[in-house]
Write a protein that holds these residues in place. Sequence first.
Motif, PDB file in Angstrom:
ATOM      1  N   THR A  50      -2.936   3.896   5.384  1.00 32.55           N
ATOM      2  CA  THR A  50      -4.178   3.257   4.951  1.00 32.55           C
ATOM      3  C   THR A  50      -4.496   3.663   3.524  1.00 32.55           C
ATOM      4  OG1 THR A  50      -5.006   3.323   7.227  1.00 32.55           O
ATOM      5  CG2 THR A  50      -6.617   2.973   5.458  1.00 32.55           C
ATOM      6  N   GLY A  51      -4.755   2.685   2.662  1.00 32.03           N
ATOM      7  CA  GLY A  51      -5.057   2.946   1.258  1.00 32.03           C
ATOM      8  C   GLY A  51      -3.860   2.817   0.350  1.00 32.03           C
ATOM      9  N   GLU A  53      -1.159   0.577  -1.285  1.00 36.55           N
ATOM     10  CA  GLU A  53      -0.938  -0.826  -1.588  1.00 36.55           C
ATOM     11  C   GLU A  53       0.257  -0.967  -2.522  1.00 36.55           C
ATOM     12  OE1 GLU A  53      -2.550  -3.115  -0.101  1.00 36.55           O
ATOM     13  OE2 GLU A  53      -4.215  -1.974   0.756  1.00 36.55           O
ATOM     14  N   ALA A  56       0.903   0.798  -6.109  1.00 37.36           N
ATOM     15  CA  ALA A  56       0.405   2.177  -6.143  1.00 37.36           C
ATOM     16  C   ALA A  56       1.417   3.059  -6.871  1.00 37.36           C
ATOM     17  CB  ALA A  56       0.171   2.695  -4.730  1.00 37.36           C
ATOM     18  N   THR A 126      -3.354  11.373  -1.361  1.00 38.32           N
ATOM     19  CA  THR A 126      -4.553  10.639  -1.757  1.00 38.32           C
ATOM     20  C   THR A 126      -5.082  11.196  -3.057  1.00 38.32           C
ATOM     21  OG1 THR A 126      -5.906  12.115  -0.396  1.00 38.32           O
ATOM     22  CG2 THR A 126      -5.178  10.053   0.604  1.00 38.32           C
ATOM     23  N   THR A 130     -11.609   9.322  -3.654  1.00 33.93           N
ATOM     24  CA  THR A 130     -11.690   7.855  -3.592  1.00 33.93           C
ATOM     25  C   THR A 130     -10.890   7.293  -2.427  1.00 33.93           C
ATOM     26  OG1 THR A 130      -9.818   7.678  -5.106  1.00 33.93           O
ATOM     27  CG2 THR A 130     -12.028   7.732  -6.075  1.00 33.93           C
ATOM     28  N   GLY A 131      -9.928   8.075  -1.925  1.00 34.04           N
ATOM     29  CA  GLY A 131      -9.119   7.584  -0.826  1.00 34.04           C
ATOM     30  C   GLY A 131      -7.969   6.715  -1.249  1.00 34.04           C
ATOM     31  N   VAL A 132      -7.749   6.527  -2.580  1.00 33.45           N
ATOM     32  CA  VAL A 132      -6.627   5.725  -3.061  1.00 33.45           C
ATOM     33  C   VAL A 132      -5.356   6.514  -2.820  1.00 33.45           C
ATOM     34  CG1 VAL A 132      -5.592   4.606  -5.060  1.00 33.45           C
ATOM     35  CG2 VAL A 132      -8.081   4.605  -4.771  1.00 33.45           C
ATOM     36  N   ALA A 133      -4.405   5.897  -2.114  1.00 33.57           N
ATOM     37  CA  ALA A 133      -3.182   6.588  -1.730  1.00 33.57           C
ATOM     38  C   ALA A 133      -2.071   6.288  -2.719  1.00 33.57           C
ATOM     39  CB  ALA A 133      -2.767   6.184  -0.324  1.00 33.57           C
ATOM     40  N   TYR A 134      -1.148   7.223  -2.840  1.00 38.54           N
ATOM     41  CA  TYR A 134       0.050   7.047  -3.658  1.00 38.54           C
ATOM     42  C   TYR A 134       1.172   7.868  -3.033  1.00 38.54           C
ATOM     43  CZ  TYR A 134      -1.100  11.637  -5.624  1.00 38.54           C
ATOM     44  OH  TYR A 134      -1.383  12.964  -5.775  1.00 38.54           O
TER      45      TYR A 134
END
Length: 338
Positions: A50-51, A53, A56, A126, A130-134
Amino acid sequence: MATSRSLYVRVGALILVGLGLGLGFLLFLSGGGFGRQSMIFETYLRESVTGLEVGAPVRYRGVQVGQVSQVGLVNAEYPPTNRNAAMEAFQLVLVRLALDTEKATMDDPAQVKQAVTRGLRARLATQGITGVAYIELDFVSPERFPERDLPWTPAYPVIPSIPSTVAQVQNAAEAILARIQQAPLEELLTDVTAVVSAVRGQVEDGDLAHTFTEAAATLGALRQAVTQSDIPAMVAELRGAAADLRALLGSAEAKAALASARTAADELRESLSRLPAVISALEQTARSARNTTQSTTADLVPLLRDLRATVSNLRDTTEALRRAPGQVLFGAPPPPNR
């Protein structure tokens, strides 16, 4: 006519601005990758993505070296051929990575295989709160996170994955909870209750209670003895004794005695230093006396032997005189008695 030209110019400018914005957006999404070569890798994650995309970033110790090019399911990309492979593929998420060969220097498959053998792994991370995953690449212990055999043939070189920090914490917490659930809590509570009851019995009416009572009585007696004793007078006497001792040590007689003792110690030390020479002289004298005694003994032995023979002859003569004194003086010995 002029109005139509002005309208066309505005529309053309708007189109050019839109194309520029679109090109800039594409450059932003691609990370400025136009004109650069990239190599595709893939990894398989066993946790929720989750997070994460497409687009990324892929980072190696904080440095962006590529981006995510595809996110999907393994069972859709590699249709399983048997049930075991289906179960394995159903639990994994496919993530393909486009790595910049100029930054990652991983354009040689043999070099990639060597890096994977040395511990190169991919994991989900993460960014901040912000929770943005990579995807993060790093080297870990290959013994702790070994490579796994895959029941399918990958289309691109594979970088094995490891659980993310959140997944590791979650797995540890689940393991602890499972062990807590499996623990015999009722038996533990029963044992704790029994221990508490035993301790309470000992404290109320047991050996421990008697021990506490005796300790309290001892403390009371000690407190009474301290109260009844004249501690200030004892302290004063000790101070007086210390003062007398100090005065005695500081007196002329004590100093003279110490000086005499020091002199006696020096003389004793000097005497002790001479003692080895005296012992050597005594040993030499004893050795000389032993040699003299041995010589005298050797000379006296013949004399004693002659003296013993003389004494024996004298004893025979005396016996003959006692028996027949006249015969010794005037004639032959008388005939033997019949």
